[in-house]
Design a protein around this motif. Structure first.
Motif, PDB file in Angstrom:
ATOM      1  N   ASP A 236      -2.623  -6.422   0.774  1.00  0.00           N
ATOM      2  CA  ASP A 236      -1.185  -6.128   0.821  1.00  0.00           C
ATOM      3  C   ASP A 236      -0.430  -6.946  -0.221  1.00  0.00           C
ATOM      4  OD1 ASP A 236      -1.723  -4.414   2.893  1.00  0.00           O
ATOM      5  OD2 ASP A 236      -1.097  -5.796   4.476  1.00  0.00           O
ATOM      6  N   LEU A 237      -0.781  -8.225  -0.329  1.00  0.00           N
ATOM      7  CA  LEU A 237      -0.093  -9.107  -1.278  1.00  0.00           C
ATOM      8  C   LEU A 237      -0.379  -8.686  -2.716  1.00  0.00           C
ATOM      9  CD1 LEU A 237       1.636 -11.636  -1.719  1.00  0.00           C
ATOM     10  CD2 LEU A 237      -0.463 -12.996  -1.643  1.00  0.00           C
ATOM     11  N   LEU A 238      -1.601  -8.290  -2.990  1.00  0.00           N
ATOM     12  CA  LEU A 238      -1.985  -7.846  -4.329  1.00  0.00           C
ATOM     13  C   LEU A 238      -1.192  -6.620  -4.742  1.00  0.00           C
ATOM     14  CD1 LEU A 238      -3.854  -8.114  -6.782  1.00  0.00           C
ATOM     15  CD2 LEU A 238      -5.589  -6.837  -5.518  1.00  0.00           C
ATOM     16  N   LEU A 239      -1.103  -5.640  -3.852  1.00  0.00           N
ATOM     17  CA  LEU A 239      -0.340  -4.422  -4.148  1.00  0.00           C
ATOM     18  C   LEU A 239       1.142  -4.741  -4.317  1.00  0.00           C
ATOM     19  CD1 LEU A 239      -0.216  -1.343  -4.440  1.00  0.00           C
ATOM     20  CD2 LEU A 239       0.015  -1.196  -1.949  1.00  0.00           C
ATOM     21  N   ARG A 240       1.641  -5.617  -3.478  1.00  0.00           N
ATOM     22  CA  ARG A 240       3.061  -5.983  -3.549  1.00  0.00           C
ATOM     23  C   ARG A 240       3.393  -6.642  -4.891  1.00  0.00           C
ATOM     24  NH1 ARG A 240       6.181  -9.899   0.844  1.00  0.00           N
ATOM     25  NH2 ARG A 240       8.127 -10.130  -0.317  1.00  0.00           N
ATOM     26  N   CYS A 241       2.570  -7.587  -5.329  1.00  0.00           N
ATOM     27  CA  CYS A 241       2.805  -8.269  -6.603  1.00  0.00           C
ATOM     28  C   CYS A 241       2.666  -7.301  -7.776  1.00  0.00           C
ATOM     29  CB  CYS A 241       1.834  -9.434  -6.761  1.00  0.00           C
ATOM     30  SG  CYS A 241       2.075 -10.778  -5.582  1.00  0.00           S
ATOM     31  N   PHE A 242       1.721  -6.352  -7.649  1.00  0.00           N
ATOM     32  CA  PHE A 242       1.492  -5.358  -8.700  1.00  0.00           C
ATOM     33  C   PHE A 242       2.714  -4.455  -8.864  1.00  0.00           C
ATOM     34  CE2 PHE A 242      -0.031  -0.992  -9.588  1.00  0.00           C
ATOM     35  CZ  PHE A 242      -0.504  -1.180 -10.879  1.00  0.00           C
ATOM     36  N   LEU A 243       3.222  -3.914  -7.765  1.00  0.00           N
ATOM     37  CA  LEU A 243       4.386  -3.023  -7.820  1.00  0.00           C
ATOM     38  C   LEU A 243       5.634  -3.778  -8.249  1.00  0.00           C
ATOM     39  CD1 LEU A 243       3.735  -0.950  -4.562  1.00  0.00           C
ATOM     40  CD2 LEU A 243       3.334  -0.231  -6.926  1.00  0.00           C
ATOM     41  N   HIS A 244       5.781  -5.000  -7.748  1.00  0.00           N
ATOM     42  CA  HIS A 244       6.932  -5.827  -8.121  1.00  0.00           C
ATOM     43  C   HIS A 244       6.941  -6.083  -9.627  1.00  0.00           C
ATOM     44  CE1 HIS A 244       9.565  -9.569  -6.986  1.00  0.00           C
ATOM     45  NE2 HIS A 244      10.073  -8.856  -7.958  1.00  0.00           N
TER      46      HIS A 244
ATOM     47  N   LYS B 121      -9.980 -12.713  -5.349  1.00  0.00           N
ATOM     48  CA  LYS B 121     -11.339 -12.811  -4.820  1.00  0.00           C
ATOM     49  C   LYS B 121     -11.375 -12.787  -3.294  1.00  0.00           C
ATOM     50  CE  LYS B 121     -13.475 -15.004  -8.798  1.00  0.00           C
ATOM     51  NZ  LYS B 121     -12.385 -14.662  -9.706  1.00  0.00           N
ATOM     52  N   LYS B 122     -10.248 -13.010  -2.652  1.00  0.00           N
ATOM     53  CA  LYS B 122     -10.179 -12.935  -1.192  1.00  0.00           C
ATOM     54  C   LYS B 122      -9.743 -11.551  -0.726  1.00  0.00           C
ATOM     55  CE  LYS B 122      -9.234 -17.883  -0.558  1.00  0.00           C
ATOM     56  NZ  LYS B 122      -8.283 -18.899  -0.065  1.00  0.00           N
ATOM     57  N   SER B 123      -9.493 -10.647  -1.682  1.00  0.00           N
ATOM     58  CA  SER B 123      -9.142  -9.274  -1.334  1.00  0.00           C
ATOM     59  C   SER B 123     -10.400  -8.437  -1.235  1.00  0.00           C
ATOM     60  CB  SER B 123      -8.191  -8.683  -2.375  1.00  0.00           C
ATOM     61  OG  SER B 123      -8.889  -8.458  -3.597  1.00  0.00           O
ATOM     62  N   SER B 124     -10.260  -7.194  -0.812  1.00  0.00           N
ATOM     63  CA  SER B 124     -11.422  -6.305  -0.709  1.00  0.00           C
ATOM     64  C   SER B 124     -11.897  -5.854  -2.089  1.00  0.00           C
ATOM     65  CB  SER B 124     -11.070  -5.084   0.146  1.00  0.00           C
ATOM     66  OG  SER B 124     -10.005  -4.346  -0.447  1.00  0.00           O
ATOM     67  N   TYR B 125     -11.049  -6.010  -3.109  1.00  0.00           N
ATOM     68  CA  TYR B 125     -11.407  -5.559  -4.452  1.00  0.00           C
ATOM     69  C   TYR B 125     -12.251  -6.597  -5.190  1.00  0.00           C
ATOM     70  CZ  TYR B 125      -7.617  -2.279  -3.484  1.00  0.00           C
ATOM     71  OH  TYR B 125      -6.820  -1.330  -2.922  1.00  0.00           O
ATOM     72  N   LYS B 126     -12.026  -7.876  -4.897  1.00  0.00           N
ATOM     73  CA  LYS B 126     -12.760  -8.993  -5.499  1.00  0.00           C
ATOM     74  C   LYS B 126     -12.414  -9.216  -6.973  1.00  0.00           C
ATOM     75  CE  LYS B 126     -14.871  -9.578  -1.630  1.00  0.00           C
ATOM     76  NZ  LYS B 126     -14.402 -10.651  -0.709  1.00  0.00           N
TER      77      LYS B 126
END
Length: 542
Positions: free
Chosen positions: A225-233, A269-274
């Motif tokens: 969630d945080l990764l997607l949020r930072c990406f869109l932001h 690295k702690k996300s599902s994408y790595k």
């Protein structure tokens, strides 16, 4: 060591063989680190650069950066970690860990294991105890918020809970010391890079909770969630069409990290994408971005669909009052062009001409003031020719000021424009630079414009060289970093030949077009202060 600005000598991508050697050197220097940790610190395929720089004391330092962020630096053939996110070890109730003088140490705050500084032990554990924990304990090399930290994404240390008192402290290279964050970062340099063993402690028990407890979600789901949020932001508020193509490592290091909410730490690295590449592949499948490998092993974002529902529906969060205050203090002010005035200094041989108007030798005047003084002098001394008021009779003072020796007995009158032109020509040039909100800076001599030239290097390759940026308040290192991203080309900052305390920026290829856009459109510098823009490549030519 990095408490003051440093000078970058070169910034180049590291070769595959050098990457393997660096990994081996890190393994030898830090045997406690496992293979996974080494791979995380020195990734196999992501962008890795080696930066040669000189700190303010003159020491030569080699810095290794990943995605634009410093991860290691080498000083006198010793490697030191610069990643302030690595967990340190606070002093346990059982006592200080055993260190020897010269051991590498990490300094952490009470209640938070995230290091805020690293250095070398100034004394052994036995000496610390014998001194009653007084005196200088650590010679600081690198701190949170110093200039090396500012060269990266400027992220804050995470909140890492202290170890259980019963846990053993096996990492000899880490020493946790009680200390106030500000005194450790800013005041350490005032004491010759030494940090006292005893400092006022800071209670960090009220810090933000660690990420594995937020919202009651599993850590991996939180990080997705945080990764997607930072990406869109980042796409909605920071990345512009003119920035494309954009290195994926630059997207992460320069944009996404800075969009991370206060109190949270983005860790792919702690996300599902790595890996960032896998996340961007997923975003490409959703047709938000288009990613291409423009050069071998280096991926760039070449297109963004800013009309995609994911982007249009994303709401940029309002910053908290705390983060607003921090941003107001720490955010670098946008560049505003200075107000520049051409001035003239009164030389010794013209003092008598300006004495009646109250100006002495060395006084600085604007051109309009000089013209008024000369005009008043001529009228006051009745030097205007009665038969032709366009001519001025030359008295002994004017003759001494503006005539050559061979003209002394030949020229008796001059037209007004010729008289004024000669006076200005014989005065010493000077200029005044005033930056917004600052006191004016007066400098004698001729104002040198920003000089842009093309040079040929080995194999007939062109490079663009830029000089005199400092005169206009521009940091050569910052300009080099922007050009490296815009032009997707290597840059080097080096001393300018024949100019004391001045640096020049060298960019691979003919990049005058990009320089013109940066200086004229973004920095809004008047074109009269820039020379060499006419050498930009013509449309349709490479």
């Amino acid at each position: 060591m990095f408490a003051k600005a440093f000078r970058v000598k070169s910034n180049t991508a590291i070769k595959g063989s050098d990457r393997r050697k660096l990994r081996a050197d890190v393994t030898a220097a830090f045997p406690a680190l496992g293979t996974d940790q080494i791979s995380e610190l020195i990734p196999g395929k992501e962008e890795l650069n080696v930066v040669k720089l000189y700190v303010h004391k003159g020491d030569s330092v080699t810095v290794y950066t990943s995605g634009g962020n410093p991860i290691l630096f080498e000083l006198e053939k010793n490697l030191y970690p610069t990643d302030l996110m690595l967990p340190g070890v606070v002093v346990p109730p059982t006592g200080l860990p055993q260190v020897q003088q010269g051991d590498l140490c990490a300094i952490a705050l009470v209640g938070n294991r995230a290091p805020v500084a690293i250095g070398v032990a100034a004394m052994s554990t036995a000496q610390m105890l014998a001194s009653g924990l007084k005196g200088k304990g650590v010679s600081v090399l690198h701190t949170y918020q110093d200039h090396l930290w500012r060269s990266g994404d400027k992220s804050s240390p995470p909140a890492i809970a202290p170890l259980d008192p019963t846990d053993s402290c096996e990492e000899k290279v880490h020493l946790g010391l009680q200390g106030n964050l500000k005194s450790l970062t800013l005041d350490g340099e005032e004491e010759n890079g030494q940090v006292p063993l005893r400092e006022a402690s800071e209670d960090t028990s009220s810090r933000a909770p660690s990420q594995d407890s937020l919202d009651g979600k599993p850590l991996q789901e939180q990080m997705d969630d945080l990764l997607l949020r930072c990406f869109l932001h980042a796409l909605k508020s920071r990345v512009k069409k003119a920035d494309l193509p954009l290195l994926t490592s630059t997207l992460l290091g320069s944009h996404m990290f800075s969009c991370c909410p206060e109190g949270q730490q983005l860790d792919i690295k702690k996300s599902s994408y790595k890996k960032l590449s896998k996340f961007l592949q997923h975003m490409q499948q959703e047709q938000i971005v288009q990613v291409k490998e423009l050069s071998k092993g280096v991926e760039s974002i070449v297109a963004v669909d800013w009309r995609h529902p994911r982007i249009t529906s994303f709401v940029i969060p309002e910053p908290s009052l705390t983060s607003q205050t921090v941003q107001e203090v720490s955010r670098e002010q946008p560049y505003l062009p200075p107000d520049i005035k051409s001035l003239y200094c009164v030389p010794a041989n013209m003092t008598q001409l300006f004495l009646e108007s109250g100006h002495k030798k060395g006084s600085t005047l604007e051109g309009s003031e000089v013209r008024k003084i000369i005009t008043d002098y001529a009228k006051r001394n009745r030097l205007v020719d009665a038969d032709n008021r366009n001519l001025v009779k030359l008295d002994p003072i004017l003759c001494d000021c503006i005539l050559e020796k061979n003209e002394q007995h030949l020229v008796t009158k001059l037209p007004w424009d010729c008289l004024l032109t000669r006076c200005l020509k014989n005065m010493q040039p000077a200029y005044q630079v005033t930056f917004p909100g600052q006191e004016p800076i007066l400098k004698k001599g001729k104002l040198c414009p920003i000089d842009i030239t093309l040079a040929l290097k080995t194999y007939n390759k062109k490079v663009t060289v830029v000089r005199n940026l400092e005169t206009y308040g521009l940091d050569p290192c910052s300009v080099a970093a922007i050009l490296q991203q815009r032009c997707q080309a290597s840059t080097i900052v080096s001393p300018a030949p024949g100019a004391k305390d001045s640096l020049q920026v060298q960019v691979q290829g003919n990049q005058i077009h990009h320089l013109g856009q940066l200086l004229l459109e973004e920095y809004r510098l008047p074109g009269k202060y820039i020379q060499g823009l006419e050498k930009a490549p013509k449309p349709g030519k490479k």
